[in-house]
Design a protein around this motif. Structure first.
Motif, mmCIF file in Angstrom:
data_model
loop_
_atom_site.group_PDB
_atom_site.id
_atom_site.type_symbol
_atom_site.label_atom_id
_atom_site.label_comp_id
_atom_site.label_asym_id
_atom_site.label_seq_id
_atom_site.Cartn_x
_atom_site.Cartn_y
_atom_site.Cartn_z
ATOM 1 N N ASP A 126 -14.553 -9.346 -1.631
ATOM 2 C CA ASP A 126 -13.440 -10.300 -1.688
ATOM 3 C C ASP A 126 -12.129 -9.569 -1.966
ATOM 4 O O ASP A 126 -11.099 -9.832 -1.319
ATOM 5 C CB ASP A 126 -13.692 -11.350 -2.773
ATOM 6 N N ILE A 127 -12.161 -8.661 -2.941
ATOM 7 C CA ILE A 127 -10.953 -7.910 -3.297
ATOM 8 C C ILE A 127 -10.473 -7.085 -2.105
ATOM 9 O O ILE A 127 -9.267 -7.002 -1.825
ATOM 10 C CB ILE A 127 -11.215 -7.018 -4.520
ATOM 11 N N LYS A 128 -11.405 -6.489 -1.388
ATOM 12 C CA LYS A 128 -11.049 -5.719 -0.187
ATOM 13 C C LYS A 128 -10.378 -6.619 0.837
ATOM 14 O O LYS A 128 -9.391 -6.224 1.477
ATOM 15 C CB LYS A 128 -12.302 -5.080 0.403
ATOM 16 N N HIS A 129 -10.891 -7.845 0.987
ATOM 17 C CA HIS A 129 -10.285 -8.808 1.928
ATOM 18 C C HIS A 129 -8.874 -9.180 1.491
ATOM 19 O O HIS A 129 -7.960 -9.265 2.328
ATOM 20 C CB HIS A 129 -11.160 -10.055 2.014
ATOM 21 N N TYR A 130 -8.687 -9.410 0.178
ATOM 22 C CA TYR A 130 -7.351 -9.767 -0.328
ATOM 23 C C TYR A 130 -6.345 -8.652 -0.020
ATOM 24 O O TYR A 130 -5.216 -8.909 0.423
ATOM 25 C CB TYR A 130 -7.390 -10.003 -1.838
ATOM 26 N N LEU A 160 4.212 -12.056 2.603
ATOM 27 C CA LEU A 160 3.672 -12.491 1.324
ATOM 28 C C LEU A 160 3.027 -13.879 1.346
ATOM 29 O O LEU A 160 1.843 -14.046 1.002
ATOM 30 C CB LEU A 160 4.777 -12.446 0.268
ATOM 31 N N THR A 161 3.778 -14.893 1.746
ATOM 32 C CA THR A 161 3.243 -16.260 1.679
ATOM 33 C C THR A 161 2.093 -16.472 2.676
ATOM 34 O O THR A 161 1.147 -17.188 2.376
ATOM 35 C CB THR A 161 4.361 -17.285 1.959
ATOM 36 N N LYS A 162 2.162 -15.848 3.829
ATOM 37 C CA LYS A 162 1.083 -15.969 4.793
ATOM 38 C C LYS A 162 -0.180 -15.305 4.268
ATOM 39 O O LYS A 162 -1.289 -15.818 4.456
ATOM 40 C CB LYS A 162 1.501 -15.334 6.132
ATOM 41 N N ALA A 163 -0.026 -14.160 3.583
ATOM 42 C CA ALA A 163 -1.181 -13.466 3.014
ATOM 43 C C ALA A 163 -1.846 -14.326 1.948
ATOM 44 O O ALA A 163 -3.087 -14.445 1.889
ATOM 45 C CB ALA A 163 -0.750 -12.131 2.439
ATOM 46 N N VAL A 164 -1.042 -14.936 1.061
ATOM 47 C CA VAL A 164 -1.611 -15.799 0.020
ATOM 48 C C VAL A 164 -2.324 -16.982 0.643
ATOM 49 O O VAL A 164 -3.424 -17.368 0.201
ATOM 50 C CB VAL A 164 -0.510 -16.260 -0.946
ATOM 51 N N GLY A 165 -1.722 -17.579 1.665
ATOM 52 C CA GLY A 165 -2.381 -18.697 2.355
ATOM 53 C C GLY A 165 -3.702 -18.283 2.956
ATOM 54 O O GLY A 165 -4.694 -19.049 2.908
ATOM 55 N N GLU A 166 -3.778 -17.099 3.526
ATOM 56 C CA GLU A 166 -5.030 -16.611 4.109
ATOM 57 C C GLU A 166 -6.082 -16.392 3.019
ATOM 58 O O GLU A 166 -7.272 -16.681 3.231
ATOM 59 C CB GLU A 166 -4.747 -15.284 4.837
ATOM 60 N N ILE A 167 -5.669 -15.896 1.880
ATOM 61 C CA ILE A 167 -6.603 -15.659 0.777
ATOM 62 C C ILE A 167 -7.186 -16.976 0.258
ATOM 63 O O ILE A 167 -8.366 -17.070 -0.084
ATOM 64 C CB ILE A 167 -5.889 -14.892 -0.363
ATOM 65 N N LEU A 168 -6.359 -18.005 0.212
ATOM 66 C CA LEU A 168 -6.793 -19.301 -0.322
ATOM 67 C C LEU A 168 -7.667 -20.080 0.641
ATOM 68 O O LEU A 168 -8.392 -20.998 0.229
ATOM 69 C CB LEU A 168 -5.582 -20.127 -0.719
ATOM 70 N N ASP A 169 -7.619 -19.782 1.932
ATOM 71 C CA ASP A 169 -8.420 -20.524 2.909
ATOM 72 C C ASP A 169 -9.900 -20.219 2.742
ATOM 73 O O ASP A 169 -10.272 -19.099 2.441
ATOM 74 C CB ASP A 169 -7.977 -20.165 4.326
ATOM 75 N N ILE A 201 8.740 -5.006 5.309
ATOM 76 C CA ILE A 201 8.533 -6.419 4.973
ATOM 77 C C ILE A 201 7.059 -6.694 4.698
ATOM 78 O O ILE A 201 6.693 -7.814 4.330
ATOM 79 C CB ILE A 201 9.048 -7.354 6.095
ATOM 80 N N ILE A 202 6.221 -5.672 4.872
ATOM 81 C CA ILE A 202 4.798 -5.746 4.538
ATOM 82 C C ILE A 202 4.541 -4.713 3.446
ATOM 83 O O ILE A 202 4.985 -3.561 3.567
ATOM 84 C CB ILE A 202 3.915 -5.433 5.767
ATOM 85 N N PRO A 203 3.827 -5.056 2.378
ATOM 86 C CA PRO A 203 3.582 -4.090 1.303
ATOM 87 C C PRO A 203 2.825 -2.864 1.804
ATOM 88 O O PRO A 203 1.946 -2.968 2.661
ATOM 89 C CB PRO A 203 2.726 -4.879 0.300
ATOM 90 N N THR A 204 3.185 -1.722 1.243
ATOM 91 C CA THR A 204 2.500 -0.478 1.594
ATOM 92 C C THR A 204 1.474 -0.092 0.531
ATOM 93 O O THR A 204 0.547 0.663 0.816
ATOM 94 C CB THR A 204 3.508 0.661 1.767
ATOM 95 N N LYS A 205 1.649 -0.605 -0.685
ATOM 96 C CA LYS A 205 0.678 -0.377 -1.759
ATOM 97 C C LYS A 205 0.298 -1.724 -2.375
ATOM 98 O O LYS A 205 1.181 -2.526 -2.703
ATOM 99 C CB LYS A 205 1.239 0.553 -2.834
ATOM 100 N N VAL A 206 -0.995 -1.949 -2.546
ATOM 101 C CA VAL A 206 -1.488 -3.220 -3.096
ATOM 102 C C VAL A 206 -2.516 -2.926 -4.180
ATOM 103 O O VAL A 206 -3.462 -2.152 -3.963
ATOM 104 C CB VAL A 206 -2.135 -4.097 -2.005
ATOM 105 N N ARG A 207 -2.313 -3.527 -5.337
ATOM 106 C CA ARG A 207 -3.292 -3.428 -6.424
ATOM 107 C C ARG A 207 -3.728 -4.842 -6.803
ATOM 108 O O ARG A 207 -2.893 -5.715 -7.057
ATOM 109 C CB ARG A 207 -2.698 -2.713 -7.642
ATOM 110 N N ILE A 208 -5.017 -5.051 -6.862
ATOM 111 C CA ILE A 208 -5.589 -6.356 -7.201
ATOM 112 C C ILE A 208 -6.483 -6.202 -8.424
ATOM 113 O O ILE A 208 -7.329 -5.302 -8.467
ATOM 114 C CB ILE A 208 -6.413 -6.948 -6.036
ATOM 115 N N LYS A 209 -6.280 -7.068 -9.398
ATOM 116 C CA LYS A 209 -7.133 -7.075 -10.587
ATOM 117 C C LYS A 209 -7.632 -8.501 -10.824
ATOM 118 O O LYS A 209 -6.869 -9.457 -10.683
ATOM 119 C CB LYS A 209 -6.351 -6.588 -11.804
#
Length: 291
Positions: free
Chosen positions: A269-273, A282-291, A243-251
């Motif tokens: 910042d990207i490392k933090h995301y 998912l939604t909690k992670a996005v909320g943390e990124i936006l704070d 239920i938690i991603p194992t691979k993350v790619r941010i661009k």
């Protein structure tokens, strides 16, 4: 003067042929006898091997049934000496008894086990996400000598065949629990995507893309409603129980009106995301990124 009758005269060459023919016939008979003897000996050896294999299989069958009974009944005492058919019947009776106990045990776990017919067990998995009930999933199992799945409503990507081959006839509790884990994880991932689209629709760019199993998610997100900067996230859940991603790619992307000098998102910042996505739903992670 002696008179020699023609019938008494035997050509030496013809006599030699008769002798050779007789010798060849006797040799052929001995060769046939030898081949027959060898075949009999080969068949004897084969029979001995088959008897040994039969005894080994009977022993393996008894040991396997003993393991099933131990798993079902928790009794590691030696089985009484009985034939394969009696063992099969004993296992079937023990399974039926265990199923009756499981019906009560599962009532408080979101799993319902019922027996609509004497040889049919129906399992229902109720799913939920953050306190909201979602769809149930069903399975009907026939239990005679062994357990066999008759029908089910589970999603096609759940590895039912693999899990059933491993657990269905050896550990029914683990089988039910394993299916529950797959279903709960799938519903969680899917509903997180639904929540993301509803909660952050004002800063999402386009639709959220995902696989049928919701084990891959891709979306673009503005960090602020009026921001020219967009992050594109690609999330992969390697196991269908994750239920938690194992691979993350941010661009980092820019809108058409922006240029490279407008980028304010740093490598840190990207490392933090990425850390947020790797450690939160998912939604909690996005909320943390936006704070």
């Amino acid at each position: 003067m002696d008179v020699v009758l023609i019938d008494d005269f035997i050509d030496p060459y013809h006599h030699l042929q008769l002798l050779e023919s007789r010798v060849q016939k006797e040799a052929d008979e001995k060769a046939n006898e030898k081949r027959e003897h060898q075949e009999v000996e080969r068949l004897k050896v084969k029979v001995q091997k088959l008897r040994a294999k039969k005894a080994w299989l009977e022993q393996q069958l008894k040991q396997q049934h003993a393991k099933v009974l131990t798993d079902l009944d928790g009794d590691d005492n030696s089985l009484p000496d009985m034939g394969p058919q009696e063992l099969v019947q004993l296992v079937a009776e023990t399974q039926k008894k265990k199923f009756e106990e499981l019906i009560q045990a599962y009532r408080l776990t979101g799993i319902t086990v019922t027996t609509p017919e004497p040889d049919i067990t129906r399992v229902c998995w109720d799913t939920a996400h953050k306190g909201t009930l979602c769809e149930p999933y069903y399975m009907e199992i026939q239990h005679k000598e062994t357990l066999r799945i008759l029908r089910h409503s589970l999603p096609y990507f759940v590895p039912l065949e693999t899990v059933s081959q491993t657990l269905l006839n050896t550990d029914f509790k683990k089988f039910v629990a394993s299916m529950s884990e797959y279903l709960a994880a799938y519903v969680n991932r899917r509903q997180e995507i639904v929540m993301l689209q509803k909660k952050y629709s004002d800063i999402l760019i386009g639709e959220v893309e995902s696989s049928h199993a919701a084990d891959f998610v891709q979306f673009q997100l503005k960090l602020q409603p009026e921001s020219e900067q967009i992050i594109e996230a690609k999330l992969t859940y390697e196991q269908l129980t994750d239920i938690i991603p194992t691979k993350v790619r941010i661009k980092v992307l820019l809108r058409n009106s922006a240029n490279a000098s407008d980028v304010t998102i740093s490598t840190q910042d990207i490392k933090h995301y990425k850390q947020c996505f790797h450690s939160m739903e998912l939604t909690k992670a996005v909320g943390e990124i936006l704070d």
